[in-house]
Design an enzyme around this catalytic site. Structure first.
Site, PDB file in Angstrom:
ATOM      1  CB  SER A  10      -0.875   0.007   1.255  1.00 36.09           C
ATOM      2  OG  SER A  10      -1.341   1.322   1.522  1.00 36.09           O
ATOM      3  CG  HIS A  35      -3.380  -1.639  -2.459  1.00 34.40           C
ATOM      4  ND1 HIS A  35      -4.404  -2.406  -2.979  1.00 34.40           N
ATOM      5  CD2 HIS A  35      -3.915  -0.936  -1.429  1.00 34.40           C
ATOM      6  CE1 HIS A  35      -5.521  -2.181  -2.277  1.00 34.40           C
ATOM      7  NE2 HIS A  35      -5.245  -1.289  -1.341  1.00 34.40           N
ATOM      8  CG  ASP A  37      -4.870   1.987   0.341  1.00 33.30           C
ATOM      9  OD1 ASP A  37      -3.921   1.587   1.037  1.00 33.30           O
ATOM     10  OD2 ASP A  37      -5.804   1.255  -0.026  1.00 33.30           O
ATOM     11  CG  MET A  39      -8.409   6.514   1.423  1.00 30.44           C
ATOM     12  SD  MET A  39      -7.677   6.460   3.072  1.00 30.44           S
ATOM     13  CE  MET A  39      -7.010   4.796   3.074  1.00 30.44           C
ATOM     14  CG  HIS A  68      -8.815  -0.110  -1.933  1.00 23.31           C
ATOM     15  ND1 HIS A  68      -8.418  -0.352  -0.647  1.00 23.31           N
ATOM     16  CD2 HIS A  68     -10.177  -0.192  -1.908  1.00 23.31           C
ATOM     17  CE1 HIS A  68      -9.470  -0.569   0.126  1.00 23.31           C
ATOM     18  NE2 HIS A  68     -10.557  -0.469  -0.626  1.00 23.31           N
ATOM     19  CG  MET A  70     -11.257   2.765   0.226  1.00 24.04           C
ATOM     20  SD  MET A  70      -9.911   2.655   1.421  1.00 24.04           S
ATOM     21  CE  MET A  70      -8.517   2.914   0.321  1.00 24.04           C
ATOM     22  CG  MET A 139     -12.020  -3.659   2.607  1.00 25.47           C
ATOM     23  SD  MET A 139     -10.353  -3.238   2.109  1.00 25.47           S
ATOM     24  CE  MET A 139      -9.785  -2.303   3.541  1.00 25.47           C
ATOM     25  N   GLY A 144      -9.755   3.170   5.678  1.00 27.57           N
ATOM     26  CA  GLY A 144      -9.479   4.580   5.970  1.00 27.57           C
ATOM     27  C   GLY A 144      -8.087   4.814   6.525  1.00 27.57           C
ATOM     28  CG  PHE A 145      -7.270   5.653   9.415  1.00 26.26           C
ATOM     29  CD1 PHE A 145      -8.642   5.574   9.608  1.00 26.26           C
ATOM     30  CD2 PHE A 145      -6.677   6.903   9.275  1.00 26.26           C
ATOM     31  CE1 PHE A 145      -9.423   6.721   9.684  1.00 26.26           C
ATOM     32  CE2 PHE A 145      -7.441   8.063   9.355  1.00 26.26           C
ATOM     33  CZ  PHE A 145      -8.822   7.975   9.561  1.00 26.26           C
ATOM     34  N   GLY A 146      -4.086   2.896   7.775  1.00 31.63           N
ATOM     35  CA  GLY A 146      -3.183   1.754   7.898  1.00 31.63           C
ATOM     36  C   GLY A 146      -2.927   1.455   9.365  1.00 31.63           C
ATOM     37  CG  ASP A 177      -6.345  -3.508   1.722  1.00 32.92           C
ATOM     38  OD1 ASP A 177      -6.884  -2.649   0.987  1.00 32.92           O
ATOM     39  OD2 ASP A 177      -5.379  -3.275   2.470  1.00 32.92           O
ATOM     40  N   GLY A 179      -4.065  -5.065   8.002  1.00 29.91           N
ATOM     41  CA  GLY A 179      -3.490  -5.840   9.100  1.00 29.91           C
ATOM     42  C   GLY A 179      -2.750  -7.081   8.671  1.00 29.91           C
ATOM     43  N   GLY A 199       0.847  -2.583   4.277  1.00 30.63           N
ATOM     44  CA  GLY A 199       1.413  -1.243   4.370  1.00 30.63           C
ATOM     45  C   GLY A 199       2.418  -1.209   5.502  1.00 30.63           C
TER      46      GLY A 199
HETATM   47  C1  DX5 Z   1      -7.051   0.815   4.509  1.00 30.30           C
HETATM   48  C2  DX5 Z   1      -6.335   0.498   3.218  1.00 30.30           C
HETATM   49  C3  DX5 Z   1      -5.289  -0.553   3.393  1.00 30.30           C
HETATM   50  C4  DX5 Z   1      -4.235  -0.158   4.405  1.00 30.30           C
HETATM   51  C5  DX5 Z   1      -3.313  -1.321   4.674  1.00 30.30           C
HETATM   52  O1  DX5 Z   1      -8.201   1.569   4.212  1.00 30.30           O
HETATM   53  O2  DX5 Z   1      -7.239   0.049   2.235  1.00 30.30           O
HETATM   54  O3  DX5 Z   1      -4.680  -0.806   2.129  1.00 30.30           O
HETATM   55  O4  DX5 Z   1      -3.499   0.928   3.935  1.00 30.30           O
HETATM   56  O5  DX5 Z   1      -2.415  -0.897   5.675  1.00 30.30           O
HETATM   57  P1  DX5 Z   1      -1.894  -1.972   6.771  1.00 30.30           P
HETATM   58  O6  DX5 Z   1      -1.221  -3.052   5.981  1.00 30.30           O
HETATM   59  O7  DX5 Z   1      -0.937  -1.196   7.625  1.00 30.30           O
HETATM   60  O8  DX5 Z   1      -3.103  -2.462   7.505  1.00 30.30           O
HETATM   61 ZN    ZN Z   2      -6.389  -0.709   0.365  1.00 29.78          ZN
END
Ligand code: DX5
Ligand code: ZN
Length: 224
Positions: A10, A35, A37, A39, A68, A70, A139, A144-146, A177, A179, A199
């Site tokens: 990501s 990838h 992301d 948003m 991706h 979002m 998912m 929204g967040f890593g 995608d 964790g 990520g």
């Molecule tokens: C979350 C993203 C993911 C995220 C993955 O909304 O779609 O791609 O960035 O980050 P990690 O691998 O740290 O969970």
């Molecule tokens: Zn993603």
């Protein structure tokens, strides 16, 4: 398509002030795809990169780009990311009233299409578009967040999608995608996934992205 293990970093944790160099580093570290992301600050409470940023990075690497999306309006934005150089565009089933039509629009523009569902969305929501997609993205966090915790509850969805793919002899990748790390990728693989977004597990690995990607790939390959 369908069962080869692929690792897709990501861009979220990347240094956005030198994104082209970061992508080059990821490609040299063994990444299979990038990838993106995307948003929009509405579909998810975060805002990332526009299509012009993707386009400016296209020439930095040769590996495929997957978007991706979002976003609240995927019908408006999908064509822009395809034009920017994305080979695969994934739409959230929750983000469009007419998923079949939206996916067909992606295909008509010459890109591969994917469908994505959030943790609370029933897996049945993708069943009637499998004939249109190259990839189903499950998912394993709320988007929204890593850096969030992997949700094992999503593995039953992976299993269901894998069973439908086998029943109908489709050639479709199952991507997970959120964790994904050396300690979660095996169970996601056993459930039936073969493509993995990571990520934080890649960018914060103490031995660097190349070790991180190799470790993820080896762990998934052993579990497959
Ligand atoms: C979350 C993203 C993911 C995220 C993955 O909304 O779609 O791609 O960035 O980050 P990690 O691998 O740290 O969970
Ligand atoms: Zn993603």
């Amino acid at each position: 398509m369908g069962s080869q293990i692929e690792i897709c970093p990501s861009i979220l944790p990347a240094d956005f002030s030198r994104l082209g160099e970061e992508l080059k580093m990821l490609e040299e570290a063994g990444a299979d795809r990038i990838h993106w992301d995307v948003m929009d600050g509405n579909f998810v409470p975060n805002l990332t990169v526009g299509q012009d940023v993707v386009a400016s990075c296209r020439k930095s690497v040769d590996i495929p780009f997957e978007a991706h999306l979002m976003v609240e309006d995927p019908d408006l934005l999908a064509p822009l990311y395809i034009e920017a150089g994305c080979d695969l565009v994934m739409l959230h089933a929750e983000s469009t009233r007419h998923l079949d039509r939206s996916l067909n629009r992606v295909l008509e523009l010459g890109a591969k299409a994917g469908v994505t569902i959030n943790p609370a969305t029933p897996v049945e929501n993708v069943k009637h578009v499998l004939h249109l997609v190259d990839q189903v993205l499950i998912m394993s966090v709320n988007p929204g967040f890593g850096g969030q915790k992997y949700l094992p509850s999503q593995e039953t969805k992976i299993e269901r999608v894998r069973s439908w793919i086998l029943e109908q002899d489709f050639e479709i990748d199952i991507e997970v995608d959120g964790g994904i790390s050396a300690s979660t990728i095996a169970q996601a693989t056993v459930a039936g996934a073969n493509v993995f977004v990571a990520g934080s597990a890649i960018f914060s690995h103490p031995d660097g992205p190349q070790s991180a990607i190799s470790e993820l790939r080896e762990t998934a390959s052993v579990a497959q």
